[in-house]
Design a protein around this motif. Structure first.
Motif, PDB file in Angstrom:
ATOM      1  N   VAL A 371       0.830  -1.207   0.000  1.00  0.00           N
ATOM      2  CA  VAL A 371       0.000   0.000   0.000  1.00  0.00           C
ATOM      3  C   VAL A 371       0.864   1.257   0.000  1.00  0.00           C
ATOM      4  N   THR A 372       2.019   1.213   0.677  1.00  0.00           N
ATOM      5  CA  THR A 372       2.923   2.369   0.699  1.00  0.00           C
ATOM      6  C   THR A 372       3.425   2.707  -0.696  1.00  0.00           C
ATOM      7  N   LEU A 373       3.889   1.696  -1.427  1.00  0.00           N
ATOM      8  CA  LEU A 373       4.402   1.929  -2.776  1.00  0.00           C
ATOM      9  C   LEU A 373       3.288   2.350  -3.718  1.00  0.00           C
ATOM     10  N   LEU A 374       2.136   1.735  -3.568  1.00  0.00           N
ATOM     11  CA  LEU A 374       0.992   2.058  -4.413  1.00  0.00           C
ATOM     12  C   LEU A 374       0.563   3.517  -4.211  1.00  0.00           C
ATOM     13  N   SER A 375       0.497   3.967  -2.974  1.00  0.00           N
ATOM     14  CA  SER A 375       0.067   5.335  -2.668  1.00  0.00           C
ATOM     15  C   SER A 375       1.132   6.362  -3.042  1.00  0.00           C
ATOM     16  N   SER A 376       2.400   6.036  -2.760  1.00  0.00           N
ATOM     17  CA  SER A 376       3.469   6.995  -3.029  1.00  0.00           C
ATOM     18  C   SER A 376       3.699   7.193  -4.519  1.00  0.00           C
ATOM     19  N   SER A 377       3.400   6.178  -5.345  1.00  0.00           N
ATOM     20  CA  SER A 377       3.568   6.345  -6.791  1.00  0.00           C
ATOM     21  C   SER A 377       2.609   7.407  -7.320  1.00  0.00           C
ATOM     22  N   ALA A 378       1.377   7.447  -6.778  1.00  0.00           N
ATOM     23  CA  ALA A 378       0.415   8.468  -7.191  1.00  0.00           C
ATOM     24  C   ALA A 378       0.875   9.857  -6.761  1.00  0.00           C
ATOM     25  N   LEU A 379       1.401   9.971  -5.544  1.00  0.00           N
ATOM     26  CA  LEU A 379       1.897  11.261  -5.062  1.00  0.00           C
ATOM     27  C   LEU A 379       3.080  11.736  -5.898  1.00  0.00           C
ATOM     28  N   ALA A 380       3.970  10.821  -6.264  1.00  0.00           N
ATOM     29  CA  ALA A 380       5.110  11.180  -7.116  1.00  0.00           C
ATOM     30  C   ALA A 380       4.627  11.701  -8.468  1.00  0.00           C
ATOM     31  N   ALA A 381       3.571  11.071  -9.024  1.00  0.00           N
ATOM     32  CA  ALA A 381       3.006  11.517 -10.302  1.00  0.00           C
ATOM     33  C   ALA A 381       2.498  12.946 -10.205  1.00  0.00           C
ATOM     34  N   LEU A 382       1.812  13.280  -9.113  1.00  0.00           N
ATOM     35  CA  LEU A 382       1.280  14.635  -8.938  1.00  0.00           C
ATOM     36  C   LEU A 382       2.409  15.658  -8.824  1.00  0.00           C
ATOM     37  N   LEU A 383       3.455  15.333  -8.085  1.00  0.00           N
ATOM     38  CA  LEU A 383       4.598  16.255  -7.938  1.00  0.00           C
ATOM     39  C   LEU A 383       5.287  16.484  -9.277  1.00  0.00           C
ATOM     40  N   ILE A 384       5.457  15.413 -10.056  1.00  0.00           N
ATOM     41  CA  ILE A 384       6.079  15.552 -11.386  1.00  0.00           C
ATOM     42  C   ILE A 384       5.235  16.457 -12.265  1.00  0.00           C
ATOM     43  N   LEU A 385       3.918  16.295 -12.214  1.00  0.00           N
ATOM     44  CA  LEU A 385       3.032  17.120 -13.026  1.00  0.00           C
ATOM     45  C   LEU A 385       3.122  18.592 -12.625  1.00  0.00           C
ATOM     46  N   LEU A 386       3.084  18.865 -11.334  1.00  0.00           N
ATOM     47  CA  LEU A 386       3.100  20.263 -10.862  1.00  0.00           C
ATOM     48  C   LEU A 386       4.405  20.956 -11.227  1.00  0.00           C
ATOM     49  N   VAL A 387       5.518  20.247 -11.117  1.00  0.00           N
ATOM     50  CA  VAL A 387       6.816  20.836 -11.479  1.00  0.00           C
ATOM     51  C   VAL A 387       6.953  20.928 -12.999  1.00  0.00           C
ATOM     52  N   GLY A 388       6.596  19.868 -13.691  1.00  0.00           N
ATOM     53  CA  GLY A 388       6.783  19.821 -15.140  1.00  0.00           C
ATOM     54  C   GLY A 388       5.957  20.838 -15.890  1.00  0.00           C
ATOM     55  N   ARG A 389       4.753  21.126 -15.402  1.00  0.00           N
ATOM     56  CA  ARG A 389       3.892  22.087 -16.103  1.00  0.00           C
ATOM     57  C   ARG A 389       4.508  23.475 -16.164  1.00  0.00           C
ATOM     58  N   THR A 390       5.372  23.802 -15.228  1.00  0.00           N
ATOM     59  CA  THR A 390       6.012  25.128 -15.236  1.00  0.00           C
ATOM     60  C   THR A 390       7.023  25.264 -16.369  1.00  0.00           C
ATOM     61  N   ARG A 391       7.454  24.151 -16.957  1.00  0.00           N
ATOM     62  CA  ARG A 391       8.447  24.172 -18.033  1.00  0.00           C
ATOM     63  C   ARG A 391       7.805  24.153 -19.418  1.00  0.00           C
ATOM     64  N   ILE A 392       6.493  23.922 -19.488  1.00  0.00           N
ATOM     65  CA  ILE A 392       5.805  23.854 -20.785  1.00  0.00           C
ATOM     66  C   ILE A 392       5.372  25.264 -21.198  1.00  0.00           C
ATOM     67  N   VAL A 393       5.915  25.733 -22.303  1.00  0.00           N
ATOM     68  CA  VAL A 393       5.600  27.090 -22.768  1.00  0.00           C
ATOM     69  C   VAL A 393       4.217  27.141 -23.387  1.00  0.00           C
ATOM     70  N   GLU A 394       3.961  26.222 -24.309  1.00  0.00           N
ATOM     71  CA  GLU A 394       2.658  26.151 -24.987  1.00  0.00           C
ATOM     72  C   GLU A 394       2.272  24.697 -25.138  1.00  0.00           C
ATOM     73  N   ILE A 395       1.099  24.350 -24.648  1.00  0.00           N
ATOM     74  CA  ILE A 395       0.667  22.962 -24.671  1.00  0.00           C
ATOM     75  C   ILE A 395       0.193  22.562 -26.063  1.00  0.00           C
ATOM     76  N   ALA A 396       0.677  21.418 -26.526  1.00  0.00           N
ATOM     77  CA  ALA A 396       0.183  20.865 -27.787  1.00  0.00           C
ATOM     78  C   ALA A 396      -1.101  20.111 -27.504  1.00  0.00           C
ATOM     79  N   GLU A 397      -2.108  20.312 -28.336  1.00  0.00           N
ATOM     80  CA  GLU A 397      -3.405  19.669 -28.111  1.00  0.00           C
ATOM     81  C   GLU A 397      -3.299  18.161 -28.278  1.00  0.00           C
ATOM     82  N   ALA A 398      -4.017  17.437 -27.433  1.00  0.00           N
ATOM     83  CA  ALA A 398      -3.970  15.979 -27.452  1.00  0.00           C
ATOM     84  C   ALA A 398      -5.167  15.423 -28.197  1.00  0.00           C
ATOM     85  N   GLU A 399      -4.916  14.332 -28.895  1.00  0.00           N
ATOM     86  CA  GLU A 399      -5.999  13.549 -29.489  1.00  0.00           C
ATOM     87  C   GLU A 399      -6.127  12.284 -28.658  1.00  0.00           C
TER      88      GLU A 399
END
Length: 405
Positions: A371-399
């Motif tokens: 359960v620790t690894l399962l829960s922490s993987s989701a938290l790591a994903a959120l942190l990566i998203l919050l940090v990574g979004r600051t580096r994206i200048v213009e988002i390419a639209e997704a299909e």
């Protein structure tokens, strides 16, 4: 002479057979963990490493087969891969030690990976762009349904004839599929000798893709979110069969019910995309995944949940992954057109590689870390998203597409 409609039906049928080689290899022997551990004189946590080694082989195979399928055509690499899978399956059926089983599962994955990678590539070969989306959806539905059937078949085999017959059946299935592919499936891609198999140019393309902030952000965030599914698959036999003392048949039923959460989330995503963007769905679904993971973590260590409570939480945890996975894949792939094949291979490698690390952690650290690894993987994903979004200048639209494990 066969009609075009009948020929197309055969092609779809054969691609469907190829698509479930790996899902069945992953899910069919989950109910056998306790029996395998007992016979080989080890623990279920150590047996889970044989699943981790399959994930690692599957991750590496994503990188391996992309260039090979372009260079030599679709069928020759597929023959080699399926032959390797058959030999490794026979070896697994005769394995005398857990170490031999772990190594042979890695080899089995390297071979079996060819089936799924080739099947998805051949959709583009045999069907027009507009029609391919429908064929992809059909194949992904087949892949998604396989976790409902495989544990049930596996538990029946364990009860009736023993766990070694699971690998014998897997090898026999691949042998029949190989014969049908050889006899009935046309070659969909002309071999291209200009495709380089040298490491340097291949790595240069992958590095170019990784330098794209949008790909890096959503591929990695999606991979850590998706790793929760790998953690569930690796840890569920330990959690439910050892922890809650479920029989092999009961476990197969529980597993099928919970996997419906992932498939359901995947289908809900189709409707949500009519009103919301992939960015919005991914962000809020990831927040929901983190929240469910936190409740699961706190409740487990406070001993608040019985079996019904755990099943409800796992269902919603997997449902959230059904929402995050296709949108992360779509957003990660969006910036690329020319290098879409390499980007797809790298995306698959990151997803399977991250998942294999999480599942290996369960095998090494033991059942208490599931359960620790399962829960922490989701938290790591959120942190990566919050940090990574600051580096994206213009988002390419997704299909965005509907994708299932």
């Amino acid at each position: 002479m066969k009609s075009p409609h009948r020929s197309r039906a055969w092609i779809i049928f054969l691609l469907g057979l190829l698509s479930v080689v790996t899902p069945f290899a992953i899910d069919m022997y989950l109910p056998a963990f306790s029996r395998v551990a007992s016979e080989l004189g080890t623990t279920t946590s150590v047996i889970a490493l044989s699943l981790s080694s399959y994930f690692i082989g599957f991750a590496l195979g994503q990188i391996l087969y992309g260039p090979l399928l372009d260079r030599f055509g679709r069928k020759r690499p597929l023959y080699v891969g399926l032959a390797l899978y058959i030999v490794a399956s026979a070896g697994c059926a005769m394995a005398g030690s857990v170490h031999a089983l772990i190594v042979l599962r890695f080899v089995q994955a390297i071979g079996g990976c060819a089936a799924q990678v080739a099947a998805l590539a051949m959709v583009r070969d045999f069907f027009h762009a507009k029609e391919s989306a429908r064929i992809f959806s059909l194949l992904f539905l087949i892949i998604g349904v396989s976790p409902l059937l495989a544990p049930t078949i596996g538990s029946a085999l364990v009860s009736a004839v023993g766990w070694r017959w699971i690998f014998a059946i897997l090898g026999a299935y691949a042998l029949v599929t190989l014969a049908l592919i050889f006899a009935l499936l046309p070659e969909g891609h002309t071999p291209d000798a200009s495709i380089s198999l040298k490491p340097k140019p291949i790595l240069e393309v992958f590095w170019f893709i990784l330098k794209e902030p949008q790909f890096c952000t959503y591929a990695l965030a999606g991979a850590f979110s998706f790793a929760g599914l790998f953690a569930f698959v690796s840890g569920s036999p330990i959690l439910f069969m050892d922890g809650y003392h479920l029989s092999t048949k009961a476990f197969g039923l529980v597993f099928a019910v919970l996997v419906m959460g992932f498939i359901g989330g995947n289908q809900v995503n189709v409707f949500l995309l009519k009103s919301f963007s992939s960015q919005q769905i991914f962000f809020y679904a990831l927040l929901f995944q983190v929240a469910v993971g936190a409740v699961l973590f706190a409740g487990t260590y406070a001993h608040l949940f019985g079996l019904p409570g755990m099943m409800v939480l796992f269902f919603f945890f997997l449902l959230s992954i059904g929402l995050t996975y296709p949108n992360a894949a779509a957003l990660g792939m969006a910036p690329f057109s020319r290098d879409a094949g390499s980007a797809s291979a790298l995306l698959g490698f990151l997803q399977a590689g991250t998942g294999s690390l999480i599942s290996t952690g369960i095998g090494v650290l033991g059942a208490s870390w599931i359960v620790t690894l399962l829960s922490s993987s989701a938290l790591a994903a959120l942190l990566i998203l919050l940090v990574g979004r600051t580096r994206i200048v213009e988002i390419a639209e997704a299909e965005s597409v509907t994708v299932a494990h």
